[in-house]
Design an enzyme around this catalytic site. Sequence first.
Site, PDB file in Angstrom:
ATOM      1  CG  ASN A  12      -1.479   1.252   1.412  1.00 43.15           C
ATOM      2  OD1 ASN A  12      -1.588   2.059   0.576  1.00 43.15           O
ATOM      3  ND2 ASN A  12      -2.168   1.480   2.752  1.00 43.15           N
ATOM      4  CD1 TRP A  13       3.670   0.936  -2.795  1.00 44.76           C
ATOM      5  CD2 TRP A  13       4.053   2.547  -4.191  1.00 44.76           C
ATOM      6  NE1 TRP A  13       4.693   0.590  -3.489  1.00 44.76           N
ATOM      7  CE2 TRP A  13       5.094   1.484  -4.404  1.00 44.76           C
ATOM      8  CE3 TRP A  13       4.438   3.498  -5.046  1.00 44.76           C
ATOM      9  CZ2 TRP A  13       6.136   1.457  -5.461  1.00 44.76           C
ATOM     10  CZ3 TRP A  13       5.639   3.675  -6.145  1.00 44.76           C
ATOM     11  CH2 TRP A  13       6.285   2.451  -6.320  1.00 44.76           C
ATOM     12  CE  LYS A  14       0.183   3.092   4.719  1.00 41.08           C
ATOM     13  NZ  LYS A  14       0.051   3.151   6.189  1.00 41.08           N
ATOM     14  CG  HIS A  95      -5.526   2.001   5.101  1.00 38.78           C
ATOM     15  ND1 HIS A  95      -5.067   3.055   6.221  1.00 38.78           N
ATOM     16  CD2 HIS A  95      -4.568   1.094   5.092  1.00 38.78           C
ATOM     17  CE1 HIS A  95      -3.824   2.668   6.546  1.00 38.78           C
ATOM     18  NE2 HIS A  95      -3.394   1.606   5.995  1.00 38.78           N
ATOM     19  CD  GLU A  97      -2.583   5.669   6.946  1.00 43.98           C
ATOM     20  OE1 GLU A  97      -2.428   5.657   5.527  1.00 43.98           O
ATOM     21  OE2 GLU A  97      -1.559   5.147   7.469  1.00 43.98           O
ATOM     22  CD  GLU A 165      -3.000  -2.463   7.505  1.00 39.82           C
ATOM     23  OE1 GLU A 165      -2.122  -2.463   6.947  1.00 39.82           O
ATOM     24  OE2 GLU A 165      -4.192  -1.438   7.197  1.00 39.82           O
ATOM     25  N   GLY A 171       2.863   2.020  10.744  1.00 39.20           N
ATOM     26  CA  GLY A 171       3.898   3.304  10.683  1.00 39.20           C
ATOM     27  C   GLY A 171       4.805   3.626  11.814  1.00 39.20           C
ATOM     28  CB  SER A 210       5.615  -1.801  12.038  1.00 43.52           C
ATOM     29  OG  SER A 210       5.253  -0.446  12.320  1.00 43.52           O
ATOM     30  N   GLY A 231       2.952  -1.053   4.393  1.00 41.77           N
ATOM     31  CA  GLY A 231       3.043   0.265   3.864  1.00 41.77           C
ATOM     32  C   GLY A 231       4.332   0.968   3.534  1.00 41.77           C
ATOM     33  N   GLY A 232       5.216   1.308   4.546  1.00 45.13           N
ATOM     34  CA  GLY A 232       6.275   1.921   4.169  1.00 45.13           C
ATOM     35  C   GLY A 232       7.485   1.105   3.532  1.00 45.13           C
TER      36      GLY A 232
HETATM   37  P1  PGA Z   1       2.897   0.131   7.541  1.00 42.36           P
HETATM   38  O1  PGA Z   1       1.587   0.508   7.119  1.00 42.36           O
HETATM   39  O2  PGA Z   1       3.556  -1.054   7.041  1.00 42.36           O
HETATM   40  O3  PGA Z   1       3.686   1.662   7.143  1.00 42.36           O
HETATM   41  O4  PGA Z   1       3.084   0.219   8.932  1.00 42.36           O
HETATM   42  C1  PGA Z   1       0.793  -0.403   6.831  1.00 42.36           C
HETATM   43  C2  PGA Z   1      -0.480  -0.190   6.133  1.00 42.36           C
HETATM   44  O5  PGA Z   1      -0.866   1.270   6.854  1.00 42.36           O
HETATM   45  O6  PGA Z   1      -1.189  -0.748   5.544  1.00 42.36           O
END
Ligand code: PGA
Length: 247
Positions: A12-14, A95, A97, A165, A171, A210, A231-232
Site C-alpha cells: 500500500n503505497w498510500k 484503511h 487512515e 491492521e 507506521g 510495521s 505500507g512503508g
Molecule cells: P506500515 O503500514 O507497513 O507502514 O506500518 C501498513 C498499512 O497501513 O497498510
Amino acid sequence: MTSSRRKLVAGNWKMNGLTASMAELVEMCDANPSNCDVLVCPPFPLIGRFVGSAGNSHIEIGAQDCHTAESGAHTGDVSAALLKDVGASAVIVGHSERRADHGESSALIKAKAEAAHANGLTAIVCIGETEAQRDAGNAETLVTAQMRESLPSGATAANTVVAYEPVWAIGTGRTPTTEQIAAMHSALRAALVADLGDEGNGIRLLYGGSVKPNNAAEIFAIDDVDGGLIGGASLKAADFLGIVNAA
Ligand code: PGA
C-alpha cells in the site's frame, strides 16, 4: 487448512510516489516473485502505468479506495468500474487512515467492497483497533464486530481478503506480539467460519502494521496469517521483495 490458502503480500503505497517511482516497480517485476500472490497499490494516477509495466510479471496492481457508485457527480472520487477498466485487480477499502481522515464508517466500507465486487475486483477490507481499544482489553470482540459490519454481502474466498491492521502498529515500528496476532486472527477466522461456513475458511487474513523484511517471516508463520499488507516497506523494491520472499 492454512496450507490451502496461498499467501498474499500487498503493498500500500498510500500518498507516496511520483512517476519516477516506476523504477521501484520495474525492479520488483524484474525479480518476478512467484512464491506467493503479490499486489502493489499505488496512488490513483499511477495505476494505469503500473498495470502496463507489470504486464509481463506475476505482480498485480490494485487501488487504495473506490466510490460506491458506478459513475456520477462525485468530484474527486474514482469508481470501481474505472479501476477495473484501467487494469486494477483489487482495491483496498476501509484503511484506518480513510476511516480517520475521511470519517468512513463500516457501512460505507461494506458498500465500497460491494461496488468492487460488482466490477470484478477483489476487495481488501481493513479493520483494526486503536491503542486505547487494545488497552481496554476488548480488541478481539471489537475488531470481530468491525469485520462483520464491514464485510460485503456475498463475500467469498475468491473476491474478499481481510486485513487486520492495529492502528497503533501502522507506521510506528511497533507490532503486536505473536500471541496477540495469533489470538486476533483465530477470533476472526472463527467468526468467518461461523458466518460463511467453509467459504470463511478460504478467505485470506492479512496482518498489517510495521511489517519489515526482518520480522515478516515470524509474522507470516503465525497460524491464520495468510500474508501481509505493507505500507512503508513496500515503497522500495529491496525491502518489499525481502518481505515477499519471507511469505
Ligand atoms: P506500515 O503500514 O507497513 O507502514 O506500518 C501498513 C498499512 O497501513 O497498510
